[in-house]
Design a protein around this motif. Structure first.
Motif, PDB file in Angstrom:
ATOM      1  N   TRP A  30       0.792  -1.203   0.205  1.00 16.62           N
ATOM      2  CA  TRP A  30      -0.056  -0.146   0.015  1.00 16.62           C
ATOM      3  C   TRP A  30       0.661   1.072   0.017  1.00 16.62           C
ATOM      4  O   TRP A  30       0.346   2.383  -0.661  1.00 16.62           O
ATOM      5  CB  TRP A  30      -0.930   0.100   1.299  1.00 16.62           C
ATOM      6  N   LEU A  31       1.805   1.150   0.696  1.00 21.08           N
ATOM      7  CA  LEU A  31       2.620   2.549   0.988  1.00 21.08           C
ATOM      8  C   LEU A  31       4.168   2.268   0.613  1.00 21.08           C
ATOM      9  O   LEU A  31       4.894   2.087   1.523  1.00 21.08           O
ATOM     10  CB  LEU A  31       2.579   3.014   2.365  1.00 21.08           C
ATOM     11  N   LEU A  52      -2.130   3.221  11.505  1.00 22.66           N
ATOM     12  CA  LEU A  52      -2.415   3.506  10.008  1.00 22.66           C
ATOM     13  C   LEU A  52      -2.588   4.956   9.884  1.00 22.66           C
ATOM     14  O   LEU A  52      -2.048   5.257   8.932  1.00 22.66           O
ATOM     15  CB  LEU A  52      -3.681   2.692   9.505  1.00 22.66           C
ATOM     16  N   GLU A  56       0.030   6.693   7.374  1.00 28.17           N
ATOM     17  CA  GLU A  56      -0.350   7.395   6.102  1.00 28.17           C
ATOM     18  C   GLU A  56      -0.041   8.810   5.826  1.00 28.17           C
ATOM     19  O   GLU A  56       0.320   9.355   4.970  1.00 28.17           O
ATOM     20  CB  GLU A  56      -2.048   7.519   5.941  1.00 28.17           C
ATOM     21  N   SER A  59       3.270   9.261   4.364  1.00 31.31           N
ATOM     22  CA  SER A  59       3.455   8.765   2.947  1.00 31.31           C
ATOM     23  C   SER A  59       2.785   9.481   1.979  1.00 31.31           C
ATOM     24  O   SER A  59       1.834  10.226   2.054  1.00 31.31           O
ATOM     25  CB  SER A  59       3.005   7.357   2.664  1.00 31.31           C
ATOM     26  N   HIS A  61       1.237   8.408  -0.442  1.00 29.29           N
ATOM     27  CA  HIS A  61       0.276   7.249  -1.030  1.00 29.29           C
ATOM     28  C   HIS A  61      -1.026   7.342   0.008  1.00 29.29           C
ATOM     29  O   HIS A  61      -0.814   7.685   1.162  1.00 29.29           O
ATOM     30  CB  HIS A  61       0.743   6.119  -1.285  1.00 29.29           C
ATOM     31  N   GLN A  62      -1.913   7.157  -0.512  1.00 29.32           N
ATOM     32  CA  GLN A  62      -3.321   6.991   0.319  1.00 29.32           C
ATOM     33  C   GLN A  62      -3.538   5.149   0.647  1.00 29.32           C
ATOM     34  O   GLN A  62      -3.600   4.555  -0.139  1.00 29.32           O
ATOM     35  CB  GLN A  62      -4.583   7.524  -0.348  1.00 29.32           C
ATOM     36  N   LEU A  63      -3.974   5.290   1.924  1.00 28.72           N
ATOM     37  CA  LEU A  63      -4.428   3.794   2.139  1.00 28.72           C
ATOM     38  C   LEU A  63      -5.711   3.365   1.520  1.00 28.72           C
ATOM     39  O   LEU A  63      -6.435   4.422   1.576  1.00 28.72           O
ATOM     40  CB  LEU A  63      -4.344   3.489   3.963  1.00 28.72           C
TER      41      LEU A  63
END
Length: 221
Positions: A30-31, A52, A56, A59, A61-63
């Motif tokens: 995911w990340l 989490l 998040e 990062s 990126h989004q979960l």
């Protein structure tokens, strides 16, 4: 008066190790830009949802929206494969006349699912259950153990705890309870018994068949 408390995060398997490995696996997908091992150390003591949210924020990126559910499901699958470690628990407690309670730093739903996976819900289902959402500090800390003793009108010194994790052992000892460290889970590395003793366990147990003897030794002392 005495009370026997079972840690049931994953019904006496080292659920901390399982949860951490599942987090690593999921986060890697995911990340991918996250230094997960380093950042997880910075999130110690948080709930899974808190971890989490913490990660998040580090990062680009989004979960996934269902990240928490995905991790819970993955942990449950992993636990189901490890639960052979508690074979014999029903027989071990059948002859004990101590009242039983269950304490867990996991949420109630996870504990109930773990009990169901093992069939122990029929044997331990009536035992009082004290879980993470009932206390202010849900990660391994004395609070949930003290809540169990207070609710059941039992002095902490009269509580015997069966724990499989180092952090849980420290928490129960900090609550003033005596801890039997359980090392019977199939995935636990050599030397885990020594680590549990270093954390304060009074005795360690590899097979549940030895529980009755340790209870009698504790009572005699």
């Amino acid at each position: 008066m005495g009370l026997l408390i079972f840690d049931c995060d994953g019904v006496l398997v080292d659920s901390e190790t399982i949860a951490e490995s599942v987090l690593h696996e999921q986060l890697a997908a995911w990340l991918p830009d996250l230094a997960a091992e380093h950042e997880l150390r910075g999130a110690l003591g948080m709930t899974t949802a808190g971890i989490l949210a913490h990660l998040e924020g580090l990062s680009v990126h989004q979960l996934p929206p269902d990240a928490l559910l995905s991790i819970d499901a993955a942990i449950e699958r992993r636990l189901a494969g490890e639960l052979k470690a508690i074979a014999g628990i029903s027989e071990a407690i059948d002859d004990l006349d101590l009242p039983l309670a269950i304490v867990s730093n996991s949420r109630r739903e996870r504990v109930l699912a773990s009990l169901s996976h093992t069939g122990l819900n029929t044997r331990l289902g009536a035992a009082p259950l004290f879980t993470a959402e009932q206390v202010a500090r849900p990660k391994p800390a004395p609070d949930v153990y003290l809540l169990a003793a207070e609710t059941l009108a039992t002095a902490p010194a009269d509580c015997l705890v069966v724990e499989d994790s180092v952090s849980g052992t420290r928490a129960a000892c900090a609550a003033g309870m005596t801890v039997i460290g359980f090392t019977g889970a199939s995935h636990i590395a050599a030397g885990h018994a020594a680590r549990l003793r270093e954390a304060g366990a009074w005795a360690t147990l590899e097979h549940m068949s030895g529980l009755g003897e340790l209870v009698e030794r504790w009572r005699a002392a």
